[in-house]
Design an enzyme around this catalytic site. Structure first.
Site, PDB file in Angstrom:
ATOM      1  N   ARG A  46       0.840  -1.197   0.000  1.00 37.77           N
ATOM      2  CA  ARG A  46       0.000   0.000   0.000  1.00 37.77           C
ATOM      3  C   ARG A  46       0.876   1.248   0.000  1.00 37.77           C
ATOM      4  NH1 ARG A  46       1.750   1.912   4.044  1.00 37.77           N
ATOM      5  NH2 ARG A  46       0.580   3.827   3.763  1.00 37.77           N
ATOM      6  N   GLY A  47       0.194   2.410  -0.124  1.00 37.83           N
ATOM      7  CA  GLY A  47       0.945   3.666  -0.212  1.00 37.83           C
ATOM      8  C   GLY A  47       1.176   3.951  -1.693  1.00 37.83           C
ATOM      9  N   ALA A  48       0.923   5.202  -2.098  1.00 34.93           N
ATOM     10  CA  ALA A  48       0.901   5.512  -3.530  1.00 34.93           C
ATOM     11  C   ALA A  48       2.161   5.073  -4.306  1.00 34.93           C
ATOM     12  CB  ALA A  48       0.597   6.984  -3.714  1.00 34.93           C
ATOM     13  N   ARG A  89      -7.327  -0.620  -7.041  1.00 39.49           N
ATOM     14  CA  ARG A  89      -7.572   0.534  -6.150  1.00 39.49           C
ATOM     15  C   ARG A  89      -7.625   1.790  -7.027  1.00 39.49           C
ATOM     16  NH1 ARG A  89      -4.332   1.272  -0.761  1.00 39.49           N
ATOM     17  NH2 ARG A  89      -6.295   2.230  -0.113  1.00 39.49           N
ATOM     18  N   GLN A 196      -2.999   2.776   9.806  1.00 43.02           N
ATOM     19  CA  GLN A 196      -1.654   2.836   9.211  1.00 43.02           C
ATOM     20  C   GLN A 196      -0.700   3.671  10.061  1.00 43.02           C
ATOM     21  OE1 GLN A 196      -4.522   3.274   7.574  1.00 43.02           O
ATOM     22  NE2 GLN A 196      -4.419   2.629   5.457  1.00 43.02           N
ATOM     23  N   ASP A 237      -1.995  10.887  -2.451  1.00 45.10           N
ATOM     24  CA  ASP A 237      -2.327   9.818  -3.390  1.00 45.10           C
ATOM     25  C   ASP A 237      -2.569  10.337  -4.799  1.00 45.10           C
ATOM     26  OD1 ASP A 237      -2.916   8.408  -0.697  1.00 45.10           O
ATOM     27  OD2 ASP A 237      -2.903   6.854  -2.243  1.00 45.10           O
ATOM     28  N   LYS A 248      -4.969  10.175   2.690  1.00 44.48           N
ATOM     29  CA  LYS A 248      -5.739   9.360   3.641  1.00 44.48           C
ATOM     30  C   LYS A 248      -6.815  10.181   4.351  1.00 44.48           C
ATOM     31  CE  LYS A 248      -5.511   5.850   4.129  1.00 44.48           C
ATOM     32  NZ  LYS A 248      -6.443   5.025   3.329  1.00 44.48           N
TER      33      LYS A 248
HETATM   34  O1  MRU Z   1      -4.834   3.322   1.963  1.00 40.91           O
HETATM   35  P1  MRU Z   1      -3.338   3.514   1.952  1.00 40.91           P
HETATM   36  O2  MRU Z   1      -2.688   2.997   3.179  1.00 40.91           O
HETATM   37  O3  MRU Z   1      -2.715   3.013   0.687  1.00 40.91           O
HETATM   38  O4  MRU Z   1      -3.178   5.095   1.952  1.00 40.91           O
HETATM   39  C1  MRU Z   1      -1.892   5.632   1.858  1.00 40.91           C
HETATM   40  C2  MRU Z   1      -1.841   7.098   2.043  1.00 40.91           C
HETATM   41  O5  MRU Z   1      -2.843   7.767   2.175  1.00 40.91           O
HETATM   42  C3  MRU Z   1      -0.476   7.734   1.989  1.00 40.91           C
HETATM   43  O6  MRU Z   1      -0.435   8.872   2.771  1.00 40.91           O
HETATM   44  C4  MRU Z   1      -0.176   8.114   0.528  1.00 40.91           C
HETATM   45  O7  MRU Z   1      -0.342   7.024  -0.320  1.00 40.91           O
HETATM   46  C5  MRU Z   1       1.195   8.647   0.376  1.00 40.91           C
HETATM   47  S1  MRU Z   1       2.397   7.399   0.572  1.00 40.91           S
HETATM   48  C6  MRU Z   1       3.937   8.032   0.345  1.00 40.91           C
END
Ligand code: MRU
Length: 347
Positions: A46-48, A89, A196, A237, A248
Site C-alpha cells: 500500500r501507499g501511492a 484501487r 496505518q 495519493d 488518507k
Molecule cells: O490506503 P493507503 O494505506 O494506501 O493510503 C496511503 C496514504 O494515504 C499515503 O499517505 C499516501 O499514499 C502517500 S504514501 C507516500
C-alpha cells in the site's frame, strides 16, 4: 540498512506483508496476478509510490509467461493485465502512472521480438523502483529545509519506507532532517479505520530511533491548541492541476485545524502523484472500503450494532488553499499552484 517494501526476486514480487505489522515483520512472495491484486486490495502492499512499483512489477508478472509470438496478440494480453491491475484501487495516481509507463515501454518497442519486449518490461518495472528510491531522497533533501531542530511534527497514515520502495515521502523529509543532525519529535495520528499511523508509522519511526508518540485521530486539535505542534506533513495519493490533494481520510481535518491554529501544513509527493489532466480535487475518484474494517477488523468483538450503516471513504481531498507548500522531487511548489505546479514539474 534500509528495508525494501517491494522488489523483484527469484521470479516473484517480494513484499512486506503490511497487514501483519507491527506484530510480525515478514516478506511474502507473490507469483501470480490474482494474488497481487488481492494483496493490493487488502493493503498488504500500500501507499501511492509502492503501488506504482507494484503496478510495474505486476504487469511483468502478468505477461512474463505469455506464449504470444506477435505483438498484436501480446498487446491484447498486456491490455487485459493492465486493466485488471487498474481495477484494484482507484485513488493513487502512482498505480496508473506505473501501468502507463509499462504500456508505453511495450508500445515503443513493438517492432522487437515479444521475448525481448518482455525483458524490456522487467527493466522498466525495475526502473520505476529505482526512480522512486531516488525521488524520495530528493523530496527528503528539499523538504528537510522546512524542519528545524526542536520541531514537533504531526503526521497521518504512513508515507514512509513502507509506502514507497525504501525511504518515504512525508517521513522521508523527517529522515532527511534527522540525517542532517536535527532533533525532532513526531506525533502520529492512529489513522482510523486501518490504523496505518499506529501500526506502520509508529513501527517505522521506532525502528529508525525517532521519538514518536501515538495519538488517536480526534486528539490533533487539542495538541495544536496546546502549542505542541510546529508543522504538519502528509503524503498524497493524487494531486490535481490546481493543487487539491487526495490523501488518507483525516488529512483534510488536519489541514483545516492547522490553518485555524496558524501551523504550516505541507504535502510531500513525487511528480508521479500529480494528475494534471484533472483540474480540481472534485474529479479525484475516492475509494470506499468495506464496512467491517470500521466495525470489527481490529477489535475482539464488533464495536457497532450488527447491520449498522457505515460510510468509509479511504481518502479525502484537501483544498489547495490550505496547503502551505508541496514538496516534490523536482523542487518545492508554493501557491499559486495552478501556475507553479506546471512550472516546477516541467523542470
Ligand atoms: O490506503 P493507503 O494505506 O494506501 O493510503 C496511503 C496514504 O494515504 C499515503 O499517505 C499516501 O499514499 C502517500 S504514501 C507516500
Amino acid at each position: 540498512m534500509n528495508i525494501k517494501s517491494i522488489e523483484w526476486r527469484n521470479g516473484a514480487i517480494k513484499i512486506i506483508d503490511q497487514t501483519k505489522l507491527p506484530g510480525v515483520f515478514g516478506y511474502i512472495d507473490i507469483k501470480d496476478l490474482k494474488t497481487l491484486c488481492k494483496a493490493i486490495k487488502e493493503l498488504k502492499v500500500r501507499g501511492a509510490p509502492a503501488l506504482g512499483a507494484a503496478a510495474g512489477l505486476g504487469v511483468y508478472l502478468g505477461i512474463k509467461d505469455s506464449t504470444a509470438k506477435d505483438f498484436s496478440v501480446f498487446k491484447k494480453e498486456l491490455n487485459k493485465v493492465i486493466s485488471y491491475i487498474g481495477s484494484s484501487r482507484p485513488t493513487a495516481k502512482n498505480l496508473f502512472y506505473g501501468l502507463e509507463r509499462m504500456r508505453k515501454a511495450a508500445e515503443s518497442n513493438k517492432e522487437k521480438p515479444v521475448s525481448l519486449v518482455k525483458k524490456i518490461l522487467l527493466s522498466e518495472a525495475r526502473e520505476i523502483i529505482e526512480e522512486d528510491r531516488a525521488s524520495c531522497r530528493r523530496i527528503g533533501s528539499y523538504g528537510q529545509k522546512f524542519i528545524h531542530s526542536g520541531d514537533t511534527i504531526l503526521t497521518i497514515c504512513n508515507a514512509g519506507i513502507l509506502a514507497t520502495v525504501d525511504y518515504g515521502t512525508a517521513l522521508g523529509v523527517l529522515y532527511s532532517a534527522c540525517e542532517k543532525g536535527k532533533k525532532i519529535k513526531v506525533y502520529s495520528c492512529e489513522t482510523r479505520p486501518l490504523l496505518q499511523g499506529a501500526r506502520l508509522t509508529c513501527w517505522e519511526l521506532n525502528r529508525k530511533g525517532i521519538d514518536v508518540t501515538l495519538i488517536c485521530d480526534n486528539m490533533a486539535a487539542t495538541l495544536m491548541r496546546q502549542g505542541k505542534i510546529d508543522k504538519v506533513i502528509a503524503g498524497a495519493d493524487r494531486i490535481a492541476a490546481n493543487g487539491d490533494t487526495a490523501n488518507k481520510i483525516g488529512t483534510y481535518n488536519l489541514a483545516v485545524l492547522a490553518r485555524f491554529h496558524k501551523i504550516p501544513f505541507y504535502i510531500a509527493a513525487p511528480a508521479s502523484t500529480f494528475d494534471l489532466r484533472i483540474h480540481s480535487g472534485k474529479e479525484i475518484p475516492i475509494e470506499e472500503r468495506k464496512k467491517e474494517e470500521s466495525t470489527e477488523l481490529f477489535f475482539a468483538k464488533p464495536i457497532a450494532p450488527k447491520g449498522v450503516k457505515v460510510f468509509s471513504p479511504a481518502f479525502d481531498v484537501t483544498p489547495d488553499n490550505l496547503i502551505s507548500a508541496i514538496i516534490t522531487d523536482k523542487g518545492v511548489i508554493r501557491p499559486p499552484y495552478i501556475k507553479n505546479i506546471r512550472k516546477i514539474l516541467e523542470r
